[in-house]
Enzyme design. Structure first.
Site, PDB file in Angstrom:
ATOM      1  N   GLY A 155       0.829  -1.294   0.007  1.00  0.00           N
ATOM      2  CA  GLY A 155      -0.059  -0.053   0.035  1.00  0.00           C
ATOM      3  C   GLY A 155       0.884   1.194  -0.141  1.00  0.00           C
ATOM      4  CB  ILE A 157       3.247   2.538   4.872  1.00  0.00           C
ATOM      5  CG1 ILE A 157       2.231   3.607   5.338  1.00  0.00           C
ATOM      6  CG2 ILE A 157       4.561   2.439   5.418  1.00  0.00           C
ATOM      7  CD1 ILE A 157       1.709   3.132   6.648  1.00  0.00           C
ATOM      8  NE  ARG A 178      -6.145  -7.904  -0.210  1.00  0.00           N
ATOM      9  CZ  ARG A 178      -7.355  -7.512   0.518  1.00  0.00           C
ATOM     10  NH1 ARG A 178      -7.784  -8.357   1.337  1.00  0.00           N
ATOM     11  NH2 ARG A 178      -7.177  -6.215   0.667  1.00  0.00           N
ATOM     12  CB  ILE A 237       6.478  -0.750  10.646  1.00  0.00           C
ATOM     13  CG1 ILE A 237       6.581  -1.096   8.966  1.00  0.00           C
ATOM     14  CG2 ILE A 237       7.720  -0.804  11.111  1.00  0.00           C
ATOM     15  CD1 ILE A 237       6.705  -0.004   8.577  1.00  0.00           C
ATOM     16  CB  ALA A 238       2.183  -4.726   9.307  1.00  0.00           C
ATOM     17  NE  ARG A 239      -3.168  -2.029  13.748  1.00  0.00           N
ATOM     18  CZ  ARG A 239      -2.491  -0.819  13.502  1.00  0.00           C
ATOM     19  NH1 ARG A 239      -1.339  -0.828  13.569  1.00  0.00           N
ATOM     20  NH2 ARG A 239      -3.468   0.076  13.551  1.00  0.00           N
ATOM     21  CD  GLU A 268       0.735  -3.085  19.789  1.00  0.00           C
ATOM     22  OE1 GLU A 268       1.736  -3.585  19.096  1.00  0.00           O
ATOM     23  OE2 GLU A 268       0.423  -1.854  19.658  1.00  0.00           O
ATOM     24  CG  HIS A 286       2.155   0.318  17.852  1.00  0.00           C
ATOM     25  ND1 HIS A 286       1.107  -0.228  17.738  1.00  0.00           N
ATOM     26  CD2 HIS A 286       1.779   1.319  16.701  1.00  0.00           C
ATOM     27  CE1 HIS A 286       0.159   0.079  16.573  1.00  0.00           C
ATOM     28  NE2 HIS A 286       0.856   1.060  16.174  1.00  0.00           N
TER      29      HIS A 286
HETATM   30  C1  GLV Z   1      -0.587   2.980  13.577  1.00  0.00           C
HETATM   31  O1  GLV Z   1      -0.335   1.745  13.907  1.00  0.00           O
HETATM   32  C2  GLV Z   1      -1.548   3.313  12.576  1.00  0.00           C
HETATM   33  O2  GLV Z   1      -2.585   2.345  12.454  1.00  0.00           O
HETATM   34  O3  GLV Z   1      -1.840   4.494  12.415  1.00  0.00           O
END
Ligand code: GLV
Length: 327
Positions: A155, A157, A178, A237-239, A268, A286
């Site tokens: 995407g 980012i 995807r 750095i996603a989730r 978290e 985060h």
């Molecule tokens: C941070 O994790 C966001 O989704 O902006």
């Protein structure tokens, strides 16, 4: 009478002041995280809410608050929302896209550099007073420039990371997503589409930027870690939940991969205890979007969404589409 809203976590005072001009604001000044029952209760009588990833908006909460019209998340991700239930209840969901793209891509790169070049591991060594002499292989890490980065999730980012990698560091960029990017975007990012298997097997650095969903849960688990090169680094750095953190801790402990940089964690702010025991992981709480400028822009966009939706009738960055009469 002004419409009533809840600001569920602490935010910048200047943004709060703007909201107070337009709304009756119930503000969670202490910034304690509400239990689901407390959040449901505090939302009574409120038509809007400003939330962060720590507030879960689900069917039960919506049923107890039929007056609610909008929940504006101060985040680009919105996996704390049951969007389907919100749409069914006629509640607008909004997020904060775009304003954090470049800042988050910067941080992805910072974490990649820190991980590959063993920045925190070597700093801990120095701070512990263990540095007595220079040595030819001291904290020798992995090359970043000229290596291959594999980006999972392409995407906005992911594309920002690809541009930095290709144009700034002369890296070979491969990606899996995807859907494939347009030929123009692929050319701009100098990125080549590959299968997930090929990416895992060939990347020197794997960067995760995919949104969380049931489908992306444990995108990287024991099987995927086993496919990666023993010299590879992994950056998330996603989730939380995109990586199986327990499997990652094991892979790091036995040297199945070289190192990892992790900004987001399963469950978290709890952190998988075994991750804390391995030295070859850089752990951050985060903060990928956390610069003053960007966090202010995110808070402002969340506030603007509340104002645009409740006062002007149309949210700025909706994530669900409601029938017209619902608002
Ligand atoms: C941070 O994790 C966001 O989704 O902006």
């Amino acid at each position: 009478m002004k419409p009533s809203i809840l600001v569920a976590r602490a935010i910048f005072p200047e943004v709060l002041a703007q909201l107070r001009e337009v709304f009756e604001v119930d503000y969670n000044e202490t910034d304690g995280i509400f239990t689901p029952a407390e959040l449901t209760r505090r939302l009574q009588g409120k038509v809007g809410a400003l939330t962060t990833g720590s507030e879960r908006i689900d069917a039960a909460l919506l049923q107890a608050n039929p007056q609610l019209k909008i929940v504006a998340n101060m985040a680009v991700g919105f996996n704390n929302f049951d969007v389907h239930a919100m749409t069914a209840a006629g509640v607008q969901a909004t997020n904060t896209p775009d304003v954090l793209t470049e800042t988050t891509a910067d941080f992805g790169f910072a974490l990649l550099m820190a991980t590959a070049r063993r920045v925190t591991e070597s700093e801990h060594y120095l701070r512990a007073g263990l540095w007595t002499k220079w040595r030819y292989d001291m904290f020798a890490g992995a090359e970043v420039h000229g290596s291959t980065i594999g980006i999972i999730g392409m995407g906005r980012i992911g594309q920002g990371i690809a541009r930095r990698a290709a144009h700034g560091f002369g890296m070979n960029v491969i990606y899996h997503n995807r859907s494939r990017l347009s030929a123009e975007l692929e050319a701009e990012c100098k990125a080549r589409y590959v299968s997930k298997d090929e990416l895992l097997k060939t990347a020197d650095h794997v960067m995760l930027v995919v949104p969380y969903s049931a489908e992306s849960h444990h995108t990287i688990g024991a099987a995927e870690l086993a496919q990666m090169k023993p010299t590879a680094t992994l950056v998330n750095i996603a989730r939380g939940g995109i990586v199986d953190d327990a499997a990652l801790a094991k892979a790091l402990a036995v040297g199945q991969i070289a190192a990892a940089g992790i900004d987001v964690f399963e469950g978290e702010p709890s952190v998988q205890p075994d991750l804390l025991k391995v030295p070859n992981v850089v752990l951050t709480p985060h903060i990928a979007s956390s610069t003053i400028k960007t966090r202010k822009a995110m808070a402002q966009l969340a506030a603007d969404n509340l104002i645009a939706c409740l006062i002007q009738g149309k949210a700025l960055t909706p994530v669900n589409t409601l029938p017209r009469q619902a608002l």
